[in-house]
Design a protein around this motif. Structure first.
Motif, short mmCIF file in Angstrom:
data_model
loop_
_atom_site.label_atom_id
_atom_site.label_comp_id
_atom_site.label_asym_id
_atom_site.label_seq_id
_atom_site.Cartn_x
_atom_site.Cartn_y
_atom_site.Cartn_z
N ALA A 294 0.83 -1.21 0.00
CA ALA A 294 0.00 0.00 0.00
C ALA A 294 0.86 1.25 0.00
O ALA A 294 0.56 2.23 -0.68
CB ALA A 294 -0.92 0.00 1.22
N ARG A 295 1.95 1.23 0.74
CA ARG A 295 2.82 2.40 0.80
C ARG A 295 3.49 2.68 -0.53
O ARG A 295 3.57 3.82 -0.97
CB ARG A 295 3.89 2.20 1.87
N TYR A 296 3.99 1.65 -1.18
CA TYR A 296 4.75 1.87 -2.41
C TYR A 296 3.90 1.95 -3.67
O TYR A 296 4.42 2.26 -4.73
CB TYR A 296 5.85 0.83 -2.54
N THR A 297 2.62 1.67 -3.58
CA THR A 297 1.75 1.88 -4.74
C THR A 297 0.92 3.14 -4.62
O THR A 297 0.27 3.54 -5.57
CB THR A 297 0.80 0.68 -4.95
N GLY A 298 0.96 3.76 -3.46
CA GLY A 298 0.17 4.98 -3.23
C GLY A 298 0.84 6.22 -3.77
O GLY A 298 2.06 6.24 -4.02
N ARG A 299 0.05 7.26 -3.95
CA ARG A 299 0.58 8.54 -4.38
C ARG A 299 1.12 9.29 -3.17
O ARG A 299 0.69 9.07 -2.05
CB ARG A 299 -0.50 9.38 -5.03
N HIS A 300 2.04 10.20 -3.40
CA HIS A 300 2.60 11.07 -2.36
C HIS A 300 3.22 10.28 -1.22
O HIS A 300 3.10 10.65 -0.06
CB HIS A 300 1.54 12.03 -1.80
N ARG A 301 3.88 9.18 -1.53
CA ARG A 301 4.44 8.36 -0.47
C ARG A 301 5.62 9.03 0.22
O ARG A 301 5.99 8.65 1.32
CB ARG A 301 4.85 6.99 -1.01
N GLU A 302 6.20 10.04 -0.41
CA GLU A 302 7.29 10.76 0.23
C GLU A 302 6.81 11.67 1.36
O GLU A 302 7.59 12.22 2.11
CB GLU A 302 8.06 11.59 -0.80
N ARG A 303 5.51 11.81 1.50
CA ARG A 303 4.94 12.69 2.51
C ARG A 303 4.70 12.00 3.86
O ARG A 303 4.28 12.64 4.81
CB ARG A 303 3.60 13.24 2.02
N SER A 304 4.92 10.70 3.94
CA SER A 304 4.73 10.00 5.21
C SER A 304 5.97 9.16 5.50
O SER A 304 6.81 8.93 4.64
CB SER A 304 3.49 9.11 5.16
N GLY A 305 6.07 8.71 6.72
CA GLY A 305 7.21 7.90 7.13
C GLY A 305 7.20 6.54 6.43
O GLY A 305 6.16 6.04 6.00
N ALA A 306 8.38 5.95 6.34
CA ALA A 306 8.52 4.69 5.62
C ALA A 306 7.90 3.52 6.37
O ALA A 306 7.58 2.49 5.77
CB ALA A 306 9.99 4.40 5.37
N VAL A 307 7.69 3.65 7.66
CA VAL A 307 7.23 2.52 8.47
C VAL A 307 5.78 2.66 8.91
O VAL A 307 5.17 1.71 9.38
CB VAL A 307 8.16 2.37 9.70
N LEU A 308 5.20 3.85 8.74
CA LEU A 308 3.86 4.10 9.27
C LEU A 308 2.81 3.16 8.68
O LEU A 308 2.09 2.47 9.42
CB LEU A 308 3.45 5.55 9.03
N VAL A 309 2.68 3.12 7.38
CA VAL A 309 1.63 2.31 6.74
C VAL A 309 1.87 0.80 6.95
O VAL A 309 0.93 0.08 7.29
CB VAL A 309 1.47 2.68 5.26
N PRO A 310 3.11 0.29 6.80
CA PRO A 310 3.31 -1.13 7.11
C PRO A 310 3.02 -1.48 8.57
O PRO A 310 2.48 -2.55 8.85
CB PRO A 310 4.79 -1.37 6.77
N ALA A 311 3.35 -0.59 9.49
CA ALA A 311 3.06 -0.85 10.90
C ALA A 311 1.56 -0.90 11.15
O ALA A 311 1.07 -1.78 11.87
CB ALA A 311 3.71 0.21 11.78
N VAL A 312 0.83 0.01 10.53
CA VAL A 312 -0.63 -0.01 10.68
C VAL A 312 -1.21 -1.27 10.04
O VAL A 312 -2.15 -1.86 10.56
CB VAL A 312 -1.25 1.27 10.09
#
Length: 108
Positions: free
Chosen positions: A17-35
């Motif tokens: 989800a993190r690497y296919t989403g738009r604007h991924r540079e705007r959030s931390g690298a671990v936030l979405v995988p942790a969630v």
């Protein structure tokens, strides 16, 4: 053992989800995988407790429904989160830049 696999699948879904989403540079690298991992663990544990209720035997460990529900909820939560974080952060950053560029120098 199944709980560990559910958490790992959640992290992998979060990475996707993190690497296919738009604007991924705007959030931390671990936030979405942790969630994603936390969501999968919570849903799996909730369904495990629900499976001991009368009439809910179809949620047993060896049945496929517990996996489909867990992974489906995790995909939904992580992809919506990745989309909303990037979009909201970009909007907020643009608004802050516009507001600061029109105010001039801030008083210290």
């Amino acid at each position: 053992m199944e709980l560990m696999f559910a958490g790992l699948f959640g992290i992998v879904i979060g990475l996707a989800a993190r690497y296919t989403g738009r604007h991924r540079e705007r959030s931390g690298a671990v936030l979405v995988p942790a969630v994603g991992g936390i969501t999968a663990l919570l849903v799996w544990e909730g369904l495990t407790w629900l499976s001991v209720s009368p009439g809910m035997e179809w949620l047993a460990y060896d049945a496929g429904w517990i996996w489909w529900i867990t992974l489906g909820v995790t995909v939904l939560v992580t992809f919506l989160l990745a989309l909303s974080i990037g979009t909201n952060r970009k909007r907020d950053d643009d608004e802050l830049l516009d507001r600061l560029s029109h105010l001039g120098r801030a008083a210290v």
